[in-house]
Design a protein around this motif. Sequence first.
Motif, PDB file in Angstrom:
ATOM      1  N   GLU A  37      -6.628  10.073  19.545  1.00  0.00           N
ATOM      2  CA  GLU A  37      -7.545   9.783  18.441  1.00  0.00           C
ATOM      3  C   GLU A  37      -8.886   9.287  18.972  1.00  0.00           C
ATOM      4  O   GLU A  37      -9.952   9.714  18.508  1.00  0.00           O
ATOM      5  N   LEU A  38      -8.838   8.383  19.953  1.00  0.00           N
ATOM      6  CA  LEU A  38     -10.072   7.848  20.532  1.00  0.00           C
ATOM      7  C   LEU A  38     -10.859   8.939  21.249  1.00  0.00           C
ATOM      8  O   LEU A  38     -12.091   8.999  21.154  1.00  0.00           O
ATOM      9  N   LYS A  39     -10.144   9.815  21.942  1.00  0.00           N
ATOM     10  CA  LYS A  39     -10.807  10.919  22.630  1.00  0.00           C
ATOM     11  C   LYS A  39     -11.504  11.835  21.628  1.00  0.00           C
ATOM     12  O   LYS A  39     -12.638  12.279  21.842  1.00  0.00           O
ATOM     13  N   THR A  40     -10.812  12.123  20.518  1.00  0.00           N
ATOM     14  CA  THR A  40     -11.402  12.981  19.484  1.00  0.00           C
ATOM     15  C   THR A  40     -12.676  12.368  18.920  1.00  0.00           C
ATOM     16  O   THR A  40     -13.700  13.035  18.769  1.00  0.00           O
ATOM     17  N   LEU A  41     -12.618  11.079  18.598  1.00  0.00           N
ATOM     18  CA  LEU A  41     -13.768  10.409  17.991  1.00  0.00           C
ATOM     19  C   LEU A  41     -14.969  10.387  18.932  1.00  0.00           C
ATOM     20  O   LEU A  41     -16.116  10.484  18.484  1.00  0.00           O
ATOM     21  N   THR A  42     -14.719  10.275  20.237  1.00  0.00           N
ATOM     22  CA  THR A  42     -15.830  10.257  21.195  1.00  0.00           C
ATOM     23  C   THR A  42     -16.444  11.644  21.362  1.00  0.00           C
ATOM     24  O   THR A  42     -17.553  11.766  21.895  1.00  0.00           O
ATOM     25  N   GLN A  43     -15.736  12.679  20.912  1.00  0.00           N
ATOM     26  CA  GLN A  43     -16.228  14.046  21.084  1.00  0.00           C
ATOM     27  C   GLN A  43     -16.882  14.607  19.825  1.00  0.00           C
ATOM     28  O   GLN A  43     -17.197  15.795  19.760  1.00  0.00           O
ATOM     29  N   ILE A  44     -17.071  13.771  18.818  1.00  0.00           N
ATOM     30  CA  ILE A  44     -17.837  14.193  17.648  1.00  0.00           C
ATOM     31  C   ILE A  44     -19.317  14.146  18.006  1.00  0.00           C
ATOM     32  O   ILE A  44     -19.826  13.113  18.437  1.00  0.00           O
ATOM     33  N   GLU A  45     -19.991  15.249  17.831  1.00  0.00           N
ATOM     34  CA  GLU A  45     -21.395  15.351  18.253  1.00  0.00           C
ATOM     35  C   GLU A  45     -22.248  15.915  17.123  1.00  0.00           C
ATOM     36  O   GLU A  45     -21.864  16.882  16.466  1.00  0.00           O
ATOM     37  N   LYS A  46     -23.379  15.311  16.887  1.00  0.00           N
ATOM     38  CA  LYS A  46     -24.324  15.823  15.888  1.00  0.00           C
ATOM     39  C   LYS A  46     -25.160  16.929  16.529  1.00  0.00           C
ATOM     40  O   LYS A  46     -25.779  16.733  17.575  1.00  0.00           O
ATOM     41  N   VAL A  47     -25.185  18.099  15.884  1.00  0.00           N
ATOM     42  CA  VAL A  47     -25.897  19.258  16.429  1.00  0.00           C
ATOM     43  C   VAL A  47     -27.307  19.337  15.874  1.00  0.00           C
ATOM     44  O   VAL A  47     -28.260  19.593  16.602  1.00  0.00           O
ATOM     45  N   ASN A  48     -27.461  19.143  14.568  1.00  0.00           N
ATOM     46  CA  ASN A  48     -28.803  19.105  13.975  1.00  0.00           C
ATOM     47  C   ASN A  48     -28.788  18.234  12.728  1.00  0.00           C
ATOM     48  O   ASN A  48     -27.762  17.673  12.346  1.00  0.00           O
ATOM     49  N   ASN A  49     -29.928  18.127  12.076  1.00  0.00           N
ATOM     50  CA  ASN A  49     -30.097  17.190  10.969  1.00  0.00           C
ATOM     51  C   ASN A  49     -29.751  17.775   9.603  1.00  0.00           C
ATOM     52  O   ASN A  49     -30.090  17.178   8.582  1.00  0.00           O
ATOM     53  N   TYR A  50     -29.046  18.920   9.561  1.00  0.00           N
ATOM     54  CA  TYR A  50     -28.690  19.492   8.250  1.00  0.00           C
ATOM     55  C   TYR A  50     -27.998  18.464   7.328  1.00  0.00           C
ATOM     56  O   TYR A  50     -28.356  18.432   6.140  1.00  0.00           O
ATOM     57  N   PRO A  51     -26.941  17.752   7.709  1.00  0.00           N
ATOM     58  CA  PRO A  51     -26.432  17.475   9.055  1.00  0.00           C
ATOM     59  C   PRO A  51     -25.273  18.402   9.441  1.00  0.00           C
ATOM     60  O   PRO A  51     -24.408  18.712   8.620  1.00  0.00           O
ATOM     61  N   PHE A  52     -25.275  18.791  10.709  1.00  0.00           N
ATOM     62  CA  PHE A  52     -24.290  19.696  11.274  1.00  0.00           C
ATOM     63  C   PHE A  52     -23.673  19.029  12.499  1.00  0.00           C
ATOM     64  O   PHE A  52     -24.392  18.556  13.383  1.00  0.00           O
ATOM     65  N   TYR A  53     -22.334  18.978  12.532  1.00  0.00           N
ATOM     66  CA  TYR A  53     -21.602  18.306  13.604  1.00  0.00           C
ATOM     67  C   TYR A  53     -20.601  19.267  14.237  1.00  0.00           C
ATOM     68  O   TYR A  53     -20.266  20.310  13.671  1.00  0.00           O
ATOM     69  N   LYS A  54     -20.086  18.887  15.391  1.00  0.00           N
ATOM     70  CA  LYS A  54     -18.982  19.618  15.997  1.00  0.00           C
ATOM     71  C   LYS A  54     -17.958  18.626  16.541  1.00  0.00           C
ATOM     72  O   LYS A  54     -18.290  17.498  16.895  1.00  0.00           O
ATOM     73  N   MET A  55     -16.719  19.063  16.595  1.00  0.00           N
ATOM     74  CA  MET A  55     -15.613  18.211  17.040  1.00  0.00           C
ATOM     75  C   MET A  55     -14.623  19.045  17.841  1.00  0.00           C
ATOM     76  O   MET A  55     -14.277  20.158  17.447  1.00  0.00           O
ATOM     77  N   ASP A  56     -14.159  18.489  18.954  1.00  0.00           N
ATOM     78  CA  ASP A  56     -13.053  19.075  19.719  1.00  0.00           C
ATOM     79  C   ASP A  56     -11.865  18.161  19.488  1.00  0.00           C
ATOM     80  O   ASP A  56     -11.844  17.035  19.980  1.00  0.00           O
ATOM     81  N   TYR A  57     -10.883  18.644  18.716  1.00  0.00           N
ATOM     82  CA  TYR A  57      -9.779  17.788  18.290  1.00  0.00           C
ATOM     83  C   TYR A  57      -8.729  17.699  19.387  1.00  0.00           C
ATOM     84  O   TYR A  57      -8.187  18.705  19.835  1.00  0.00           O
TER      85      TYR A  57
END
Length: 346
Positions: free
Chosen positions: A26-46
């Motif tokens: 869970e901690l690893k997943t949360l650290t891998q949430i990244e904001k890509v742009n201000n749409y806002p658009f994010y990405k996550m590696d679960y």
Amino acid sequence: MKKILRVVGIIIVALVCIFLFTFRNELKTLTQIEKVNNYPFYKMDYAGDYGLDELLENGVSSDAELAQFATKKLLKGIPIKIKVPNLGCTTFNVETKAGDHLFARNFDLTKDPIMVVKTHPKNGYKSISMVNPGIIGVKDGNIAKLSKKVMLLVAPYIPLDGMNEKGVSIAVLRLPDKPTNQQTNKTDITTTIAIRMVLDRASSVNEAIKLLEKYDMHSSANTAYHFQIADKQGHSAVVEYVDNHLKILSSKKQPQVATNFYLSPGAQYMEGNGQDRYAKVKNRLKQKDNTLSTAQAMSLLQEVHMEKNAKNQMETQWSSVYNLDQKTMTLVIGHNLKNKYTYQLK
């Protein structure tokens, strides 16, 4: 006193180590949430397991039950609400001149954050999917808060379209009808669980259909939906639940198109909306001899995108084109063709 402090210190360190080990994924997943742009658009590696085996064994018959499962299994007791909105959409499948198989999708909704989610379960196929975090109440401006970020651990269970490593893609589209509520004594699933199941378990359209046939569908948001599924063998199917009966419209040669009306022959045929978008896509595919490049498929999605205005509060949040042979997803946020994002599923 020194001995007592030493023992207390050892206990504290041990507890911290246990906590870090227990929640390492869970901690690893949360650290891998990244904001890509201000749409806002994010990405996550679960990272880690989200309990699909357990969920499919016991079943859930509503979004509320899914929320209860997620609260217990993924959020360790943190309460959450899941509310799938009334969405529009357009999908189609097509081949490229090189023989690659594409699956294209517009997702239409009032503006919310967007997230690309990659999953790689031990007992399933790797996949990449598109998620609207607004479904679980995560809105623009609060995703940075830890309490909201933790809720994103539910992301694998709220996909709206996606592709897996076997070259199978699926998307859901709304139908303006009473909700599907099958009662045949099979295990229960909901709309987004069906998508997750297909992405994790199906290596072809036929396998996806067999999976769906094993469960009773209970659709989300007090409305009905249909799915389009496509694979890298060129097989496509539109799956509908007409009066709670599963209907399959399949094709192995010609592309299929779906918007927001029923396609199954019968009394409900053509009920719904999006006939104009459907006709435009069909005509363009015919003009191009059912052959489009990724760029042409994306341009066609832009031709039929929805734009917010005084009468229509929906807009196209994202347009995705999946290459089922190359395992790539080309993504446009909103309908800004100047900025394209490409993700590789490997």
